[in-house]
Design a protein around this motif. Structure first.
Motif, PDB file in Angstrom:
ATOM      1  N   PHE A 122      14.685  10.677 -24.081  1.00 14.57           N
ATOM      2  CA  PHE A 122      14.485  11.999 -23.507  1.00 14.57           C
ATOM      3  C   PHE A 122      13.103  12.012 -22.856  1.00 14.57           C
ATOM      4  O   PHE A 122      12.125  11.578 -23.459  1.00 14.57           O
ATOM      5  CB  PHE A 122      14.564  13.084 -24.582  1.00 14.57           C
ATOM      6  N   ARG A 123      13.041  12.512 -21.624  1.00 12.38           N
ATOM      7  CA  ARG A 123      11.769  12.539 -20.900  1.00 12.38           C
ATOM      8  C   ARG A 123      11.550  13.925 -20.302  1.00 12.38           C
ATOM      9  O   ARG A 123      12.410  14.475 -19.623  1.00 12.38           O
ATOM     10  CB  ARG A 123      11.777  11.490 -19.784  1.00 12.38           C
ATOM     11  N   PHE A 124      10.362  14.485 -20.563  1.00 10.27           N
ATOM     12  CA  PHE A 124       9.995  15.781 -20.010  1.00 10.27           C
ATOM     13  C   PHE A 124       9.155  15.546 -18.762  1.00 10.27           C
ATOM     14  O   PHE A 124       8.121  14.873 -18.811  1.00 10.27           O
ATOM     15  CB  PHE A 124       9.207  16.604 -21.028  1.00 10.27           C
ATOM     16  N   ALA A 125       9.598  16.088 -17.632  1.00 11.39           N
ATOM     17  CA  ALA A 125       8.871  15.856 -16.379  1.00 11.39           C
ATOM     18  C   ALA A 125       9.367  16.827 -15.322  1.00 11.39           C
ATOM     19  O   ALA A 125      10.365  17.530 -15.506  1.00 11.39           O
ATOM     20  CB  ALA A 125       9.047  14.418 -15.904  1.00 11.39           C
ATOM     21  N   VAL A 126       8.659  16.842 -14.211  1.00  8.41           N
ATOM     22  CA  VAL A 126       9.088  17.599 -13.041  1.00  8.41           C
ATOM     23  C   VAL A 126       9.776  16.628 -12.099  1.00  8.41           C
ATOM     24  O   VAL A 126       9.210  15.605 -11.722  1.00  8.41           O
ATOM     25  CB  VAL A 126       7.895  18.259 -12.325  1.00  8.41           C
TER      26      VAL A 126
ATOM     27  N   PHE B 243       7.153  12.976 -24.036  1.00  7.92           N
ATOM     28  CA  PHE B 243       6.821  14.362 -23.736  1.00  7.92           C
ATOM     29  C   PHE B 243       6.126  14.536 -22.389  1.00  7.92           C
ATOM     30  O   PHE B 243       5.698  15.639 -22.057  1.00  7.92           O
ATOM     31  CB  PHE B 243       5.951  14.931 -24.861  1.00  7.92           C
ATOM     32  N   GLY B 244       6.035  13.468 -21.627  1.00  2.00           N
ATOM     33  CA  GLY B 244       5.509  13.562 -20.273  1.00  2.00           C
ATOM     34  C   GLY B 244       4.003  13.532 -20.182  1.00  2.00           C
ATOM     35  O   GLY B 244       3.297  13.203 -21.134  1.00  2.00           O
ATOM     36  N   THR B 245       3.500  13.900 -19.012  1.00  2.00           N
ATOM     37  CA  THR B 245       2.069  13.848 -18.719  1.00  2.00           C
ATOM     38  C   THR B 245       1.493  15.251 -18.575  1.00  2.00           C
ATOM     39  O   THR B 245       2.232  16.242 -18.491  1.00  2.00           O
ATOM     40  CB  THR B 245       1.839  13.083 -17.407  1.00  2.00           C
TER      41      THR B 245
ATOM     42  N   ALA C  19       0.147  16.410 -15.987  1.00  2.00           N
ATOM     43  CA  ALA C  19       0.523  16.921 -14.671  1.00  2.00           C
ATOM     44  C   ALA C  19       1.869  17.644 -14.713  1.00  2.00           C
ATOM     45  O   ALA C  19       2.109  18.567 -13.925  1.00  2.00           O
ATOM     46  CB  ALA C  19       0.579  15.771 -13.669  1.00  2.00           C
ATOM     47  N   ASP C  20       2.747  17.242 -15.614  1.00  5.61           N
ATOM     48  CA  ASP C  20       4.065  17.864 -15.719  1.00  5.61           C
ATOM     49  C   ASP C  20       4.111  18.992 -16.737  1.00  5.61           C
ATOM     50  O   ASP C  20       5.122  19.700 -16.837  1.00  5.61           O
ATOM     51  CB  ASP C  20       5.112  16.816 -16.113  1.00  5.61           C
ATOM     52  N   ALA C  21       3.050  19.168 -17.508  1.00 10.49           N
ATOM     53  CA  ALA C  21       3.043  20.165 -18.580  1.00 10.49           C
ATOM     54  C   ALA C  21       2.946  21.581 -18.022  1.00 10.49           C
ATOM     55  O   ALA C  21       2.291  21.823 -17.003  1.00 10.49           O
ATOM     56  CB  ALA C  21       1.879  19.902 -19.529  1.00 10.49           C
ATOM     57  N   PRO C  22       3.595  22.544 -18.669  1.00 11.15           N
ATOM     58  CA  PRO C  22       3.428  23.946 -18.278  1.00 11.15           C
ATOM     59  C   PRO C  22       1.972  24.366 -18.458  1.00 11.15           C
ATOM     60  O   PRO C  22       1.228  23.769 -19.248  1.00 11.15           O
ATOM     61  CB  PRO C  22       4.347  24.700 -19.244  1.00 11.15           C
ATOM     62  N   SER C  23       1.571  25.390 -17.751  1.00 14.34           N
ATOM     63  CA  SER C  23       0.195  25.877 -17.826  1.00 14.34           C
ATOM     64  C   SER C  23      -0.184  26.239 -19.261  1.00 14.34           C
ATOM     65  O   SER C  23       0.566  26.931 -19.960  1.00 14.34           O
ATOM     66  CB  SER C  23       0.046  27.105 -16.926  1.00 14.34           C
TER      67      SER C  23
END
Length: 232
Positions: free
Chosen positions: A76-80, A118-120, A122-126
């Motif tokens: 599973f990868r969290f990203a834009v 959980f991504g980077t 740069a992709d994290a919500p504010s």
């Protein structure tokens, strides 16, 4: 030749400066529409992957319907990302023997190795910081789904009303598949259905606009030939 000259006004009668300007305006508007929203970058969401032959493959089904075999590796990868072709793959170790080395097999159960990325930043919500990547070995009943395996090792999970996976291990705290612009924060919420509609195919504006431009060019050529014939 006389017949041609008499027939020409039937077409050129409407090729006036006003008509030319109108066609040009329609073509411009259609071409601009085909470009889509300015600055659109994609959607912020958890993508689901399966490991086969040493490579990650974007899953064709959701984790709630996939029933992995014993020894499967999933990620599973969290990203834009804009769509499945643009999605970021999970990073880190993805070997079943390594991930499940400390989880013995048990009768009636299966083991599924999970890679949670959980991504980077740069992709994290504010205002949120992504946790570090980790792996987990889920030992679940033989008929369990990938969602069951994930729930066994990465609670709390959060889903939206369309069963879209929104959060793993509580991350992120808010949001679910929201659309993100290249210039800044999310522009609004998006459901799984909305995303599918956005990726359903290219806009018709471009081919229609091109057809109008072609019509305009043909009209200009016809008018130029008519003037040349009349002057001759």
């Amino acid at each position: 030749m006389t017949a041609v000259r008499r027939a020409a006004p039937a077409f050129t009668a409407f090729v006036t400066p006003a008509f030319t300007a109108f066609v040009a305006l329609v073509a411009t508007l259609l071409l601009l529409a085909s470009a889509g929203p300015a600055g659109a970058a994609g959607y912020r969401y958890w993508s689901f992957w399966e490991r086969t032959g040493g490579h990650w493959t974007y899953a064709t089904q959701g984790p709630a319907t996939v029933r992995p075999d014993d020894g499967a590796v999933q990620g599973f990868r969290f990203a834009v990302s804009a769509d499945s072709a643009d999605a970021s793959r999970p990073r880190g170790t993805a070997d079943f023997d390594t991930i499940c080395a400390d989880t013995p097999a048990a009768s009636g159960n299966k083991r599924v190795a999970l890679v949670l990325d959980f991504g980077t930043r740069a992709d994290a919500p504010s205002g949120e910081t992504p946790p570090g990547r980790r792996t987990a070995c889920a030992r679940v009943p033989a008929d369990a789904t990938s969602a069951d395996a994930l729930a066994a090792v990465a609670k709390p999970l959060r889903y939206d009303t369309n069963a879209l996976l929104c959060a793993i291990a509580g991350y992120p705290r808010e949001g679910c598949g929201e659309q993100v612009s290249a210039e800044g924060p999310a522009r609004g919420k998006s459901t799984a259905t909305d995303k599918g509609a956005a990726d359903s195919g290219p806009s018709l504006g471009l081919p229609i606009g091109a057809a109008v431009v072609a019509l305009l060019a043909a009209a200009a050529v016809w008018q130029a030939r008519r003037r040349r014939d009349e002057s001759g």
